[in-house]
Structures are given as structure tokens and as C-alpha cells.
Design an enzyme around this catalytic site. Sequence first.
Site, PDB file in Angstrom:
ATOM      1  N   TYR A 268      42.286  34.723  24.572  1.00 17.00           N
ATOM      2  CA  TYR A 268      41.613  34.924  25.866  1.00 17.00           C
ATOM      3  C   TYR A 268      40.099  34.973  25.679  1.00 17.00           C
ATOM      4  CZ  TYR A 268      39.911  37.713  29.847  1.00 17.00           C
ATOM      5  OH  TYR A 268      39.191  38.186  30.913  1.00 17.00           O
TER       6      TYR A 268
ATOM      7  N   ASP B 205      49.228  42.875  24.169  1.00 10.98           N
ATOM      8  CA  ASP B 205      48.808  42.683  25.548  1.00 10.98           C
ATOM      9  C   ASP B 205      49.900  41.878  26.250  1.00 10.98           C
ATOM     10  OD1 ASP B 205      47.653  41.766  27.929  1.00 10.98           O
ATOM     11  OD2 ASP B 205      45.634  41.821  27.080  1.00 10.98           O
TER      12      ASP B 205
ATOM     13  N   ILE C 204      50.341  41.433  29.706  1.00 11.27           N
ATOM     14  CA  ILE C 204      50.035  41.419  31.145  1.00 11.27           C
ATOM     15  C   ILE C 204      50.684  40.256  31.896  1.00 11.27           C
ATOM     16  CG2 ILE C 204      47.859  42.613  30.730  1.00 11.27           C
ATOM     17  CD1 ILE C 204      46.400  40.028  31.396  1.00 11.27           C
TER      18      ILE C 204
ATOM     19  N   LYS D   5      48.199  40.077  37.192  1.00 11.73           N
ATOM     20  CA  LYS D   5      48.802  38.740  37.079  1.00 11.73           C
ATOM     21  C   LYS D   5      50.166  38.656  37.750  1.00 11.73           C
ATOM     22  CE  LYS D   5      45.182  37.962  34.603  1.00 11.73           C
ATOM     23  NZ  LYS D   5      44.035  37.225  35.163  1.00 11.73           N
TER      24      LYS D   5
END
Length: 443
Positions: free
Chosen positions: A157, A242, A244, A280
Site C-alpha cells: 500500500y 492488516d 481491512i 472498505k
Amino acid sequence: MKANTCEEKFNSNGKTIVSERATNSAHGEDSPYFAGWEKYRRNPYDPLHNPSGVIQMGLAENRLSFDLLEGWLVKHPEASLTSKLELFKDLALYQDYRGLPAFRKAMANFMEGLRENRVKFEAERIVNTAGATAANEVLMFCLADPGDVFLVPSPYYAGFGRDLTWRTGVEIVPIHCYSSNNFKITKSAVESAYNEAQNGNKNVKGILITNPCNPLGTTLSAKTLKMLLDFSRQNKIHLVCDEIYSGTIFVSPRFYSIAEIVAKENYTPDNVHIVYSLSKDLGLPGFRVGTIYSYNNTVVTAARRMSSFCMVSSQTQHLLATMLSDSNFVKYYITENKKRLHERHKFLVSGLAQAGIKYLEGNSGLFCWVNMSHLLPSKDVEGELKLWRSILYQARLNISPGSSFNCVEPGWFRVCFADMNISTMEAALQRFESFVKQYTTMN
């Protein structure tokens, strides 16, 4: 007399008047990743009022199921502060910084549901923060000191340079992954990154992964997660996961949470930490709701204290606690949202294929990892950025170059597909096809 401004770095005595952090470029705001957003902001596409404007395909935002959320809100006025004056008073005053108990319980249940109830999450281990950005930074503050290193599989990211390092002083060492095996994480790549950091006299504190992966749009296998868990345990470092995008998996293979792997282990996984957000899966980035779930009691306590600086408003917590406690709505939303993501993904890749553009087969996320290396004027980062500028200024499409995600292979781009309606997507695909034809002819 000219007034002093923040732009003047030094005063008359030659001393700095602002901090080094205030003037350095570590935030990354000037990178192509953010520069494309600015280009869109100044000239946004509108089919009626500005049909020649820039189409935004660089923002991982989910608008495909917003109507479902709006419909629920209309039917449930009790989620609003205006439903009862006593409720308004209760939520308007100071709250326990640990968050509303009802919201932490609802968040734990929601996270379990996304994982098809294969695992359990304790509400007392839920730490709320103002988005996943804050959650990742708080974890870095809890787990590492300035100069310490976290290993992160690349491509990763584009905002991690800001989230993990800007204010914490933590450093990133990439675990390089390659297209030859579809960018999968290998043990040899992890060992290579670890040894590189060690040889540079860096103190490795952990590994941070995104699963599902941004920007790849793929999930990690149980075998890969087990390898990462074993490696982190053997080397006495942390593993931050992570997750998400855990509610965006629209085709097989299924999603394996690190919580599932941990549940099968015969030791206390106090080096494992999970980051989650509602930005998200529910498409609510403006609500700024992030979560840290740690198996380490000390980290839970420290993260909760630090969350005082990035709390979620009581009004937001109440609304979402009410929504997430509606189990029938949550089940319907998750199923329908995945269906819509799948349909939009198929539409995008079909149009890309028609334009002669290849892509990585994905099963999750709000984006597609696209290979445009055949159009590069030169096989390096400069060539990639030149191509990116041509796409941005000529085709007026804002997509994100792979170098922004620390991809070692030039020519890959992230293309988002969930923040626009179908007619805008059609216009974008027409621009893709026209651009490829014209660019190929010219070059």
C-alpha cells in the site's frame, strides 16, 4: 514589514522555527500516488458538465453498495442521535476512551461474521482508532522505536510510508515479490529481507502484511500465513496483519485470517496483531473507524492509551453499533456487496482485455493489478512514470503507478473499480482502449 510564515524554515538567528517533521517529504504527499488525486480534484469528470475531465481510478473506495446502507438508515431512525434527547445527552458528554461497550461487542461479532464464524474475537481486546491509518501507526508506536525495522512484502500500500514511518521513525525494508510466481510471498524472500536488515545493523521488530493484499487484490494461503507465523515466532519478532479488505473476497480461494492459523497453535500468540477498518467492507472511510485486535495484553493496554489521540466519535459508535447488531442486515449486506464487487471486477477485466491489457487474476479488493509493461518507453521507473503521465494527461485517467507501491518490476499499475457507476466505468474503458491504440501507434 513581512510577517513570519511557516514556509520560512529559519528565523533571523539561523535556527529552525518548525520541526524537521514539518518540513520533510516523508509524508509522500508529493508522490505520483497523491499527485494523481490532485489532478482529478482540479478537473473531475462529470458526464454532463465536464465530460473531458479526469476519471478517478486511483481511489480504493467502495460505493457499490451505498444504497443498502442508505436504505437501512431510513428504516432505523433509532440509530440517529435525534431519536431521543436522553441519547443525545449521553453521547454528547465525555465517554470512556475504551469506546462504547456495545460498539466493541458489535465490531467483534462483525469481524467474526466476515470470517464465517471460524474464529472468536474478545470484545475486551478491541481497540478503536480513527481509521486503519491510525491503527497501523499506533501499533508501530507500541511495537517499535525510531530506527527499528518492519519487513513489508512488496508491492505494498502506497500510504504505508506515511502511516508506518512518518511520525514513528520506524523504517520499512521490503520483502520483494515478483510476477514470475504472481507476487506470492516466499520464505526465501522473507529470509533475504531479514538478513538484509540484520546486515545493515538494523533491529527487525516485525513483519507487516496486508491480507487481502492492496494493491494485488489477492489473498494469502493458509500455508503462507503459517510460514510467516513460524518465522516471526522463531526470530522473536511481531506479525501485524492488516485485514481491512477481509469482507471483499468475491471468488475463491477463500479468505484465511491469521486468527484461524493462531487458533490451531499450541502457544500464546502474543506477537500477533490484527488491524481492521470499516472503510472498505462497509464503504465508510469518512466515518474514520479502525480497529486493533492484539493477542498481547501489554499492547492492548498501550494501544488503548494511545487511542486517546485518535478516538472514534460517540455518535459514530452508536450508529454503527446499532447497524452491526442487525444480524440479518449484516448477512445480506456482506453477500450482496461481494456479488456486486464480483460483477464490477468482471466488467473491468473484460474491458481491459479488449484493450489488450493484461492483469493479475484477483479474488478480492476494490482494484485490479494491471500489467502495462508492453507500453513502457523504457524498462525502468522513469519509463513507468512517463507512461503514467501520458495516461493521466492524455487519456485523463488517474491510475496509480507500481513504483508508488514499491513494486520492483516497472509497468504495473493499480486500477480501482468500485468508486464509480457503470456508465463512468464504460467511459473509462473506452479511454483505455483508445489510449492503447494511439500510444502504440505513436511509440
